[in-house]
Design an enzyme around this catalytic site. Sequence first.
Site, mmCIF file in Angstrom:
data_model
loop_
_atom_site.group_PDB
_atom_site.id
_atom_site.type_symbol
_atom_site.label_atom_id
_atom_site.label_comp_id
_atom_site.label_asym_id
_atom_site.label_seq_id
_atom_site.Cartn_x
_atom_site.Cartn_y
_atom_site.Cartn_z
ATOM 1 N NE ARG A 32 27.128 18.132 19.049
ATOM 2 C CZ ARG A 32 27.983 17.803 18.067
ATOM 3 N NH1 ARG A 32 27.633 17.948 16.802
ATOM 4 N NH2 ARG A 32 29.189 17.332 18.347
ATOM 5 C CG ASP A 33 20.311 24.568 14.420
ATOM 6 O OD1 ASP A 33 20.575 25.575 13.721
ATOM 7 O OD2 ASP A 33 19.148 24.299 14.802
ATOM 8 C CB ILE A 34 17.979 24.265 19.328
ATOM 9 C CG1 ILE A 34 17.344 23.720 20.589
ATOM 10 C CG2 ILE A 34 16.970 25.016 18.492
ATOM 11 C CD1 ILE A 34 16.898 24.803 21.562
ATOM 12 C CG ASN A 90 19.850 31.326 6.090
ATOM 13 O OD1 ASN A 90 20.108 31.019 4.929
ATOM 14 N ND2 ASN A 90 19.412 30.455 6.977
ATOM 15 C CB VAL A 99 18.760 33.621 15.350
ATOM 16 C CG1 VAL A 99 19.483 34.203 16.563
ATOM 17 C CG2 VAL A 99 17.859 32.456 15.778
ATOM 18 C CG HIS A 103 23.344 32.233 12.692
ATOM 19 N ND1 HIS A 103 22.543 33.339 12.895
ATOM 20 C CD2 HIS A 103 22.584 31.343 12.005
ATOM 21 C CE1 HIS A 103 21.356 33.121 12.368
ATOM 22 N NE2 HIS A 103 21.345 31.921 11.804
ATOM 23 C CG MET A 104 29.063 29.494 8.410
ATOM 24 S SD MET A 104 30.877 29.620 8.226
ATOM 25 C CE MET A 104 31.015 31.239 7.487
ATOM 26 C CG HIS A 105 22.957 27.415 9.315
ATOM 27 N ND1 HIS A 105 21.987 26.870 10.120
ATOM 28 C CD2 HIS A 105 22.583 28.705 9.113
ATOM 29 C CE1 HIS A 105 21.070 27.773 10.391
ATOM 30 N NE2 HIS A 105 21.395 28.907 9.782
HETATM 31 P P1 DGP Z 1 18.535 31.063 10.684
HETATM 32 O O1 DGP Z 1 17.257 30.721 9.990
HETATM 33 O O2 DGP Z 1 19.725 31.090 9.728
HETATM 34 O O3 DGP Z 1 18.413 32.339 11.504
HETATM 35 O O4 DGP Z 1 18.815 29.870 11.692
HETATM 36 C C1 DGP Z 1 18.725 29.990 13.074
HETATM 37 C C2 DGP Z 1 19.052 28.644 13.654
HETATM 38 O O5 DGP Z 1 19.243 28.801 15.040
HETATM 39 C C3 DGP Z 1 17.941 27.590 13.484
HETATM 40 O O6 DGP Z 1 18.469 26.503 12.711
HETATM 41 C C4 DGP Z 1 17.619 27.137 14.892
HETATM 42 C C5 DGP Z 1 18.767 27.669 15.712
HETATM 43 N N1 DGP Z 1 18.411 28.118 17.047
HETATM 44 C C6 DGP Z 1 17.466 29.021 17.374
HETATM 45 N N2 DGP Z 1 17.430 29.209 18.701
HETATM 46 C C7 DGP Z 1 18.405 28.409 19.222
HETATM 47 C C8 DGP Z 1 18.872 28.172 20.554
HETATM 48 O O7 DGP Z 1 18.396 28.730 21.541
HETATM 49 N N3 DGP Z 1 19.871 27.269 20.697
HETATM 50 C C9 DGP Z 1 20.434 26.625 19.622
HETATM 51 N N4 DGP Z 1 21.408 25.754 19.874
HETATM 52 N N5 DGP Z 1 20.027 26.841 18.356
HETATM 53 C C10 DGP Z 1 19.027 27.715 18.163
#
Ligand code: DGP
Length: 117
Positions: A32-34, A90, A99, A103-105
């Site tokens: 899950r996204d944070i 992205n 990041v 990664h795929m959302h």
């Molecule tokens: P992007 O902008 O596509 O690089 O999205 C990076 C996503 O990663 C953003 O929606 C927040 C998420 N994220 C960043 N750090 C962490 C983390 O430590 N844990 C989790 N679960 N998500 C994270």
Amino acid sequence: MEQKMDCIFCHIVSGKIPGDIVYQDEEVIAFRDINPQSPVHLLIIPREHFTSLADITDKETCLIGHMVGVANQLAIDESISGDGYRLVINCGKQGGQLVPHLHMHLMGGRQLSGQLG
Ligand code: DGP
């Protein structure tokens, strides 16, 4: 499998930092996204470190297909498949990637805007 010492997502893969992991197999994990932007917001990432989609060559196109397949199954598991969802990758600075680990959302559970930029 190549990992990067200073990569936060590599640390989630190795278990060094916690992630709310909902799926894992030999190639990918999903968690899950944070900072969720929708009721369901998962990230599907390869275990191996690739900085971005731009690092993907013909050798890894199967990996991207696998990530899509996992996302589609997770959309079913999260009960958002019927109403619809969005998959986003992205890539790089102007692509909005924060990041630097591919990664795929997977987002869904509400009406998403039709705007992409
Ligand atoms: P992007 O902008 O596509 O690089 O999205 C990076 C996503 O990663 C953003 O929606 C927040 C998420 N994220 C960043 N750090 C962490 C983390 O430590 N844990 C989790 N679960 N998500 C994270």
